[in-house]
Enzyme design. Structure first.
Site, mmCIF file in Angstrom:
data_model
loop_
_atom_site.group_PDB
_atom_site.id
_atom_site.type_symbol
_atom_site.label_atom_id
_atom_site.label_comp_id
_atom_site.label_asym_id
_atom_site.label_seq_id
_atom_site.Cartn_x
_atom_site.Cartn_y
_atom_site.Cartn_z
ATOM 1 N N CYS A 111 73.816 51.951 37.462
ATOM 2 C CA CYS A 111 74.188 53.063 36.591
ATOM 3 C C CYS A 111 74.883 54.106 37.460
ATOM 4 O O CYS A 111 74.285 54.612 38.420
ATOM 5 C CB CYS A 111 72.938 53.653 35.940
ATOM 6 S SG CYS A 111 73.208 55.157 34.970
ATOM 7 N N CYS A 122 81.495 53.556 34.397
ATOM 8 C CA CYS A 122 80.168 53.461 33.775
ATOM 9 C C CYS A 122 79.918 51.989 33.533
ATOM 10 O O CYS A 122 80.816 51.266 33.069
ATOM 11 C CB CYS A 122 80.127 54.241 32.459
ATOM 12 S SG CYS A 122 78.608 53.976 31.490
#
Length: 257
Positions: A75, A186
């Protein structure tokens, strides 16, 4: 069970890190993995640094109790907010983070703007600013925050009219520009790569999954904890959101189901 057989933990704010897990399973087929998505608290990208740090450490504690031998923070937002603290706090295992794959985009040496799609928090953090400063003298880098995109993907919307409407709205101001590359900052975003490609014809779309997995492999070799079993590894997927829907979506994205 010996250490080499222990699982590798992979964490994300939701289902996004499955894109990294998918690359890891492909490149490390003998390893066991436990994936933990924190969809109950997604998205991380609109929270404060302190909130993300706290949530990330809480997830890591859960996985440490499951005897993971290495940790991948799949992440970008959690890496930006918490990776230094994680490495300071948990020194007994290798911890690998992820960052936007800006370097490979720059090395393409294509004419035009490099557009980095990411969450607002990732783009505002000092870790990303330092990365951007390395290349901004030689390349035109454009930050494109994408609030709302993670939520669409968490809902299982990775293609179709709703996703196209979102992406076209984001790209509208760059329609007449030369685009050198799109960088997916992302881990959720690789799941809409095909939809981006429908709009950005013939423009390279780059994400950090491969580089992250190569770093994981290097660390496993360095610590001598590569799984040397000849049989294929197992993947366990957990999520803070107690929902069959989110687990089914996770396996669908991994293409194990």
């Amino acid at each position: 069970m010996i250490v080499k057989d222990n699982p590798i933990g992979v964490i994300d704010s939701g289902v996004g890190g499955i894109s990294v897990l998918r690359e890891a399973v492909k490149n490390l087929p003998h390893e066991n993995f436990i994936y933990y998505g924190d969809s109950k608290n997604a998205p991380y990208g609109i929270k404060s640094v302190e909130e993300v740090r706290s949530l990330t450490c809480s997830v890591v504690e859960k996985l440490l109790k499951m005897n993971i031998k290495a940790l991948v923070v799949a992440c970008n937002t959690a890496t930006s907010a918490a990776i230094d603290e994680l490495r300071e706090r948990y020194k007994n295992i290798p911890i690998i983070g992820i960052e936007p794959a800006l370097k490979p985009a720059v090395e393409l040496k294509r004419k035009g703007k490099i557009i980095i799609m990411a969450t607002p928090m990732t783009l505002s953090e000092s870790k990303f600013r330092k990365l951007m400063e390395k290349y901004e003298e030689t390349s035109e880098i454009v930050k494109l925050p994408c609030p709302g995109l993670v939520e669409l993907i968490e809902d299982g919307i990775v293609e179709g009219p709703k996703m196209q409407e979102y992406l076209r709205g984001k790209f509208r101001e760059y329609e007449k520009d030369d685009i050198a590359a799109f960088v997916l900052g992302c881990t959720h975003y690789p799941f809409v790569r095909k939809e981006i490609g429908k709009i950005a014809h013939d423009v390279p779309i780059i994400d950090g999954s491969e580089g992250t997995v190569m770093q994981l492999k290097r660390k496993l070799k360095k610590y001598d904890i590569l799984n040397d079993n000849s049989k294929g590894g197992e993947v366990q997927i957990l999520n803070s959101l107690i929902s069959d829907k989110i687990i089914d979506l996770s396996y669908k994205l991994l293409k194990l189901k």
